[in-house]
Design a protein around this motif. Sequence first.
Motif, mmCIF file in Angstrom:
data_model
loop_
_atom_site.group_PDB
_atom_site.id
_atom_site.type_symbol
_atom_site.label_atom_id
_atom_site.label_comp_id
_atom_site.label_asym_id
_atom_site.label_seq_id
_atom_site.Cartn_x
_atom_site.Cartn_y
_atom_site.Cartn_z
ATOM 1 N N ILE A 98 1.029 30.404 11.069
ATOM 2 C CA ILE A 98 1.281 31.368 10.007
ATOM 3 C C ILE A 98 0.441 32.624 10.127
ATOM 4 N N ARG A 99 -0.782 32.494 10.597
ATOM 5 C CA ARG A 99 -1.645 33.683 10.539
ATOM 6 C C ARG A 99 -1.326 34.715 11.610
ATOM 7 N N ASN A 100 -0.451 34.358 12.547
ATOM 8 C CA ASN A 100 0.005 35.327 13.532
ATOM 9 C C ASN A 100 1.495 35.574 13.283
ATOM 10 N N LYS A 101 1.847 36.804 12.932
ATOM 11 C CA LYS A 101 3.241 37.068 12.530
ATOM 12 C C LYS A 101 4.218 36.851 13.671
ATOM 13 N N ILE A 102 3.759 37.006 14.930
ATOM 14 C CA ILE A 102 4.662 36.742 16.055
ATOM 15 C C ILE A 102 4.991 35.242 16.090
ATOM 16 N N LYS A 105 7.243 34.275 13.092
ATOM 17 C CA LYS A 105 8.662 34.634 13.277
ATOM 18 C C LYS A 105 9.317 33.703 14.296
ATOM 19 N N GLU A 106 8.573 33.346 15.347
ATOM 20 C CA GLU A 106 9.147 32.445 16.355
ATOM 21 C C GLU A 106 9.394 31.050 15.777
ATOM 22 N N TYR A 107 8.537 30.648 14.862
ATOM 23 C CA TYR A 107 8.720 29.360 14.174
ATOM 24 C C TYR A 107 10.053 29.363 13.405
ATOM 25 N N TYR A 108 10.302 30.418 12.627
ATOM 26 C CA TYR A 108 11.555 30.474 11.862
ATOM 27 C C TYR A 108 12.749 30.458 12.810
ATOM 28 N N LYS A 109 12.623 31.245 13.891
ATOM 29 C CA LYS A 109 13.746 31.355 14.825
ATOM 30 C C LYS A 109 14.016 30.004 15.499
ATOM 31 N N SER A 110 12.950 29.346 15.971
ATOM 32 C CA SER A 110 13.165 28.106 16.718
ATOM 33 C C SER A 110 13.667 26.984 15.811
ATOM 34 N N ILE A 119 11.857 41.861 17.443
ATOM 35 C CA ILE A 119 11.357 41.871 18.812
ATOM 36 C C ILE A 119 9.837 42.036 18.738
ATOM 37 N N ILE A 120 9.184 41.737 19.855
ATOM 38 C CA ILE A 120 7.720 41.853 19.885
ATOM 39 C C ILE A 120 7.350 43.143 20.612
ATOM 40 N N THR A 121 6.402 43.899 20.053
ATOM 41 C CA THR A 121 5.890 45.081 20.755
ATOM 42 C C THR A 121 4.382 44.909 20.916
ATOM 43 N N ASN A 122 3.877 45.210 22.121
ATOM 44 C CA ASN A 122 2.444 45.018 22.362
ATOM 45 C C ASN A 122 1.621 46.275 22.151
ATOM 46 N N ASN A 123 2.300 47.441 22.159
ATOM 47 C CA ASN A 123 1.584 48.707 21.956
ATOM 48 C C ASN A 123 2.590 49.768 21.519
ATOM 49 N N VAL A 256 14.038 34.563 5.168
ATOM 50 C CA VAL A 256 12.619 34.245 4.956
ATOM 51 C C VAL A 256 11.806 35.461 5.385
ATOM 52 N N ASN A 257 10.879 35.905 4.539
ATOM 53 C CA ASN A 257 9.950 36.960 4.953
ATOM 54 C C ASN A 257 8.709 36.325 5.552
ATOM 55 N N GLU A 258 7.956 35.634 4.737
ATOM 56 C CA GLU A 258 6.770 34.964 5.268
ATOM 57 C C GLU A 258 6.374 33.826 4.337
ATOM 58 N N THR A 259 5.479 32.969 4.833
ATOM 59 C CA THR A 259 5.049 31.817 4.052
ATOM 60 C C THR A 259 3.539 31.854 3.883
ATOM 61 N N ALA A 260 3.080 31.569 2.671
ATOM 62 C CA ALA A 260 1.648 31.386 2.437
ATOM 63 C C ALA A 260 1.412 29.881 2.322
ATOM 64 N N PRO A 261 0.514 29.311 3.135
ATOM 65 C CA PRO A 261 0.328 27.845 3.127
ATOM 66 C C PRO A 261 -0.748 27.424 2.150
#
Length: 373
Positions: A98-102, A105-110, A119-123, A256-261
């Motif tokens: 959860i603490r890493n948004k990448i 998001k991959e958790y929801y997708k998988s 998509i992921i952007t590194n810079n 789903v936007n995000e989850t707070a655990p």
Amino acid sequence: MQKIGILGGGQLGRMLLQAAANYPVETFVMENDPGCPAAHLCHHFTSGDIKNFDDVYNFGKGLHALTIEIENINVEALEKLESEGVKIYPRPSVLKTIRNKILQKEYYKSHDMPSAGFIITNNLNELKEQEDFLPAVHKLAEGGYDGKGVQIIKTKQDMDKGFDMPAVLEKLVPIYKEIAQMVAINEKGDTVLYPPVEMVFDPHLNLLDFQICPAEIETRVLWKVEAIALSVVRNFKSPGLFAVEMFINRDGDVFVNETAPRVHNSGHHTIEAHYSSQFDMLWRVMLGYPLGNTEHILPSIMVNIVGENGYSGDVKYEGLDEVLKIDNAFVHLYGKKQTKPGRKMGHVTIMSREKQELLHQSNKVKRTLLAKA
Ligand code: ADP
């Protein structure tokens, strides 16, 4: 008696401790500021850095269980404690996701959970190649909170506002309603759901402004919301209390936007307006008691009291007497000594069967109770 620790000593810890007073439990808090909102309500306070391995490990090693009030904890220490038999709510594996948004998001997708495409952007250079993906929202992978670390990027010109660090670029959802669904899950996997809340934001501060419970959504949308939230929480394979934030568009699609655990701002109204509050519920989970009743006693609105713009320093509350005279308002001040613009200083819950009355009183509270210096 069980010994249970809370990592972080802000308002969430404070309200957890208020609920703990009803149960046979010895409470411990660790946080770097001995003057924090939770410090004087626990049995044992430890000064320490929640990001430091040794501090977290030494704090947790004599305890039966630990919970958190912020995600930014040293997870390696929690993993070691877990391997040595300390129960952690939520499990460290969940915190890592959860603490890493990448990763989130991959958790929801998988798990095939509906969430905005990304998509992921590194810079910044990688961001600038994604003009075709706009309009979108750029979200810092790690370290963002309360809207900091989120930038809306509608056009090419907005791209300079993006982050030059690993981030998620997510499709902009045309939001009709923003809601949060709280779910509690115990060791056996039994679950209970609170009625979802509807959130209304302050466009300037990008901070939760007030929230109505129950959310006004159609039954067919409610079913989706509940099914999605249950699926998000069950797949974490961790007991605890979770707030799943979702967007609904005008067609009734749910994302789903995000989850707070953990206990969450979107559940504060449950202290007075529901039979079992989110704080009471988490103790039930951690102490192995039956799950509580999530039904509301009355509909409610919760207003955050945040530091007024233009004031920083020792807090003085304006209008407190007047708000305390409102007979269906419940005032919570968090005991923070210093205010600054936008800082969460307290909240007020208003309860009524009538929506007009809820709106009227919450507007009055917002205009009247001001945190100034
Ligand atoms: P934080 O973790 O800082 O609270 P969020 O991911 O919740 O950040 O985003 C903050 C706000 O930005 C949301 O409450 C929502 O209003 C808006 N937002 C976030 N993602 C999107 C999106 N994909 N489409 C439209 N608005 C969004």
